[in-house]
Motif scaffolding. Sequence first.
Motif, PDB file in Angstrom:
ATOM      1  N   PRO A 165      76.737  43.796  31.019  1.00  0.00           N
ATOM      2  CA  PRO A 165      78.171  44.063  30.916  1.00  0.00           C
ATOM      3  C   PRO A 165      78.955  42.866  30.395  1.00  0.00           C
ATOM      4  O   PRO A 165      78.528  41.714  30.493  1.00  0.00           O
ATOM      5  CB  PRO A 165      78.568  44.370  32.360  1.00  0.00           C
ATOM      6  CG  PRO A 165      77.640  43.518  33.176  1.00  0.00           C
ATOM      7  CD  PRO A 165      76.328  43.503  32.406  1.00  0.00           C
ATOM      8  N   GLY A 166      80.132  43.152  29.843  1.00  0.00           N
ATOM      9  CA  GLY A 166      81.115  42.131  29.509  1.00  0.00           C
ATOM     10  C   GLY A 166      82.446  42.618  30.024  1.00  0.00           C
ATOM     11  O   GLY A 166      82.894  43.711  29.654  1.00  0.00           O
ATOM     12  N   SER A 167      83.113  41.843  30.879  1.00  0.00           N
ATOM     13  CA  SER A 167      84.301  42.368  31.537  1.00  0.00           C
ATOM     14  C   SER A 167      85.255  41.264  31.956  1.00  0.00           C
ATOM     15  O   SER A 167      84.923  40.079  31.961  1.00  0.00           O
ATOM     16  CB  SER A 167      83.911  43.199  32.764  1.00  0.00           C
ATOM     17  OG  SER A 167      83.198  42.405  33.691  1.00  0.00           O
ATOM     18  N   ARG A 168      86.445  41.674  32.336  1.00  0.00           N
ATOM     19  CA  ARG A 168      87.509  40.775  32.785  1.00  0.00           C
ATOM     20  C   ARG A 168      88.249  41.440  33.944  1.00  0.00           C
ATOM     21  O   ARG A 168      88.557  42.625  33.893  1.00  0.00           O
ATOM     22  CB  ARG A 168      88.463  40.499  31.619  1.00  0.00           C
ATOM     23  CG  ARG A 168      89.806  39.887  32.003  1.00  0.00           C
ATOM     24  CD  ARG A 168      90.644  39.653  30.775  1.00  0.00           C
ATOM     25  NE  ARG A 168      92.020  39.331  31.130  1.00  0.00           N
ATOM     26  CZ  ARG A 168      92.837  38.607  30.376  1.00  0.00           C
ATOM     27  NH1 ARG A 168      92.420  38.130  29.221  1.00  0.00           N
ATOM     28  NH2 ARG A 168      94.072  38.361  30.747  1.00  0.00           N
ATOM     29  N   GLU A 169      88.537  40.668  34.998  1.00  0.00           N
ATOM     30  CA  GLU A 169      89.318  41.107  36.161  1.00  0.00           C
ATOM     31  C   GLU A 169      88.684  42.294  36.885  1.00  0.00           C
ATOM     32  O   GLU A 169      89.397  43.096  37.495  1.00  0.00           O
ATOM     33  CB  GLU A 169      90.757  41.451  35.756  1.00  0.00           C
ATOM     34  CG  GLU A 169      91.582  40.272  35.270  1.00  0.00           C
ATOM     35  CD  GLU A 169      92.116  39.393  36.397  1.00  0.00           C
ATOM     36  OE1 GLU A 169      91.379  39.156  37.364  1.00  0.00           O
ATOM     37  OE2 GLU A 169      93.273  38.944  36.290  1.00  0.00           O
ATOM     38  N   THR A 170      87.365  42.394  36.848  1.00  0.00           N
ATOM     39  CA  THR A 170      86.723  43.464  37.607  1.00  0.00           C
ATOM     40  C   THR A 170      86.538  43.080  39.076  1.00  0.00           C
ATOM     41  O   THR A 170      86.635  43.941  39.953  1.00  0.00           O
ATOM     42  CB  THR A 170      85.366  43.828  36.987  1.00  0.00           C
ATOM     43  OG1 THR A 170      84.595  42.634  36.794  1.00  0.00           O
ATOM     44  CG2 THR A 170      85.548  44.521  35.650  1.00  0.00           C
ATOM     45  N   ASP A 171      86.282  41.814  39.370  1.00  0.00           N
ATOM     46  CA  ASP A 171      86.152  41.392  40.773  1.00  0.00           C
ATOM     47  C   ASP A 171      87.435  41.627  41.541  1.00  0.00           C
ATOM     48  O   ASP A 171      87.415  41.906  42.740  1.00  0.00           O
ATOM     49  CB  ASP A 171      85.773  39.912  40.857  1.00  0.00           C
ATOM     50  CG  ASP A 171      84.285  39.679  40.656  1.00  0.00           C
ATOM     51  OD1 ASP A 171      83.535  40.685  40.600  1.00  0.00           O
ATOM     52  OD2 ASP A 171      83.870  38.522  40.549  1.00  0.00           O
ATOM     53  N   PRO A 219     100.856  40.078  34.647  1.00  0.00           N
ATOM     54  CA  PRO A 219     100.270  41.405  34.424  1.00  0.00           C
ATOM     55  C   PRO A 219      98.784  41.410  34.785  1.00  0.00           C
ATOM     56  O   PRO A 219      98.039  40.488  34.438  1.00  0.00           O
ATOM     57  CB  PRO A 219     100.458  41.624  32.916  1.00  0.00           C
ATOM     58  CG  PRO A 219     101.551  40.686  32.521  1.00  0.00           C
ATOM     59  CD  PRO A 219     101.381  39.489  33.407  1.00  0.00           C
ATOM     60  N   ILE A 220      98.359  42.453  35.501  1.00  0.00           N
ATOM     61  CA  ILE A 220      96.954  42.627  35.856  1.00  0.00           C
ATOM     62  C   ILE A 220      96.322  43.509  34.787  1.00  0.00           C
ATOM     63  O   ILE A 220      96.568  44.713  34.722  1.00  0.00           O
ATOM     64  CB  ILE A 220      96.794  43.245  37.252  1.00  0.00           C
ATOM     65  CG1 ILE A 220      97.540  42.408  38.291  1.00  0.00           C
ATOM     66  CG2 ILE A 220      95.315  43.372  37.607  1.00  0.00           C
ATOM     67  CD1 ILE A 220      97.100  40.948  38.369  1.00  0.00           C
ATOM     68  N   VAL A 221      95.537  42.864  33.925  1.00  0.00           N
ATOM     69  CA  VAL A 221      94.919  43.550  32.785  1.00  0.00           C
ATOM     70  C   VAL A 221      93.409  43.467  32.936  1.00  0.00           C
ATOM     71  O   VAL A 221      92.828  42.383  32.837  1.00  0.00           O
ATOM     72  CB  VAL A 221      95.361  42.921  31.451  1.00  0.00           C
ATOM     73  CG1 VAL A 221      94.673  43.615  30.281  1.00  0.00           C
ATOM     74  CG2 VAL A 221      96.881  43.004  31.306  1.00  0.00           C
ATOM     75  N   CYS A 222      92.794  44.603  33.184  1.00  0.00           N
ATOM     76  CA  CYS A 222      91.334  44.673  33.321  1.00  0.00           C
ATOM     77  C   CYS A 222      90.727  45.102  31.987  1.00  0.00           C
ATOM     78  O   CYS A 222      91.334  45.882  31.248  1.00  0.00           O
ATOM     79  CB  CYS A 222      90.950  45.665  34.416  1.00  0.00           C
ATOM     80  SG  CYS A 222      91.664  45.276  36.030  1.00  0.00           S
ATOM     81  N   SER A 223      89.530  44.613  31.710  1.00  0.00           N
ATOM     82  CA  SER A 223      88.949  44.886  30.399  1.00  0.00           C
ATOM     83  C   SER A 223      87.435  44.989  30.471  1.00  0.00           C
ATOM     84  O   SER A 223      86.795  44.354  31.316  1.00  0.00           O
ATOM     85  CB  SER A 223      89.343  43.770  29.417  1.00  0.00           C
ATOM     86  OG  SER A 223      88.775  43.977  28.145  1.00  0.00           O
ATOM     87  N   ALA A 224      86.883  45.793  29.581  1.00  0.00           N
ATOM     88  CA  ALA A 224      85.431  45.853  29.364  1.00  0.00           C
ATOM     89  C   ALA A 224      85.189  45.933  27.870  1.00  0.00           C
ATOM     90  O   ALA A 224      86.005  46.499  27.122  1.00  0.00           O
ATOM     91  CB  ALA A 224      84.817  47.053  30.073  1.00  0.00           C
ATOM     92  N   VAL A 225      84.072  45.366  27.432  1.00  0.00           N
ATOM     93  CA  VAL A 225      83.789  45.297  25.996  1.00  0.00           C
ATOM     94  C   VAL A 225      82.434  45.924  25.681  1.00  0.00           C
ATOM     95  O   VAL A 225      81.565  46.057  26.550  1.00  0.00           O
ATOM     96  CB  VAL A 225      83.798  43.839  25.488  1.00  0.00           C
ATOM     97  CG1 VAL A 225      85.192  43.251  25.608  1.00  0.00           C
ATOM     98  CG2 VAL A 225      82.789  42.976  26.234  1.00  0.00           C
ATOM     99  N   LEU A 226      82.277  46.302  24.429  1.00  0.00           N
ATOM    100  CA  LEU A 226      81.010  46.818  23.927  1.00  0.00           C
ATOM    101  C   LEU A 226      80.596  46.042  22.693  1.00  0.00           C
ATOM    102  O   LEU A 226      81.415  45.387  22.048  1.00  0.00           O
ATOM    103  CB  LEU A 226      81.105  48.318  23.625  1.00  0.00           C
ATOM    104  CG  LEU A 226      82.191  48.810  22.666  1.00  0.00           C
ATOM    105  CD1 LEU A 226      81.775  48.682  21.198  1.00  0.00           C
ATOM    106  CD2 LEU A 226      82.578  50.248  22.972  1.00  0.00           C
TER     107      LEU A 226
END
Length: 317
Positions: free
Chosen positions: A46-52, A101-108
Amino acid sequence: MYPGHLVDVPGFRVGHAQNRDWGTGVTVILPPEGATGGVDVRGGAPGSRETDLLRPENQVSQVHAVVLSGGSAFGLESASGVMNELAAQGLGLETGFAKVPIVCSAVLYDLGLGQVKWPNMAMGREALLYASSEDASQGNIGAGTGCSVGKIAGMERAMKSGLGQASLRLGDLVVSCLVAVNAVGDIRDPEKGNLPVAGLLGPNGEQGSTMDFLLDGERGADLLGKNTTIGCIATNSRLDKAGALKVCQMGHDGLARAIEPVHTLFDGDSLFCLASNQVDAEPNLVGILGAKVLQRAIVNAGESAEEAYGLKSHSSL
């Protein structure tokens, strides 16, 4: 094509930006104020941001945006563009000194198609500014621009995939989904006898099967970290973070039904949930409907994709 779109849930907006020469793009999902967020990451790359932050035991529960992006880990930069624009609009978590701002992200991973470039802050901001409550986009757009499936034998036998959406309504309850399908496996339609939609092509360009390829003991291509299905379930149900997590967990059943194989070490499958907290509904029901709309959105992603970057699509077969 199955009916419905993520914005069928009242108050949600969706926007896209893409560069077709680069073969990549960004999709931004904007929930109404006060929406609860959850996430469940199942894939091995995975690649992600603010998932925890969305773990039930952690403090913040409200999410201002979810960003789905191409570009592999480089694409996480696009979420910063969304964050900065939301801050400029005066939106975010009040901390006493600034709104964050709470911005969650995932990448492909889509770096193998088009030019080797990736979404940046400007593309993320552009997608946000195009966000609409009437979005019905599917196929080669936003995070789906560079998506492909059926890559176990290399890109020369893969097929084009893209972005898919679907929704279901049960009384006042609405559950919808948006997904970008970039899996190593194949898309199949479980509501039509597991009919193949898009995936591995046979040696002569006919529809093949990734599972048959693996069961025959053939050696696959080096695909580590180069695939992922990322998406978001939206609902007007009232959910806390634990409930949103459960909806994500149950929603992954939709991936398992419509993608074969799924959740491999090659994939980074990540699924968000956003709940606007307007309607009372039992979380199990929301999860069941979430899995249903996700599998339908995945099928739509395969059926709506157009031939591009030398890859055949469902329509071209």
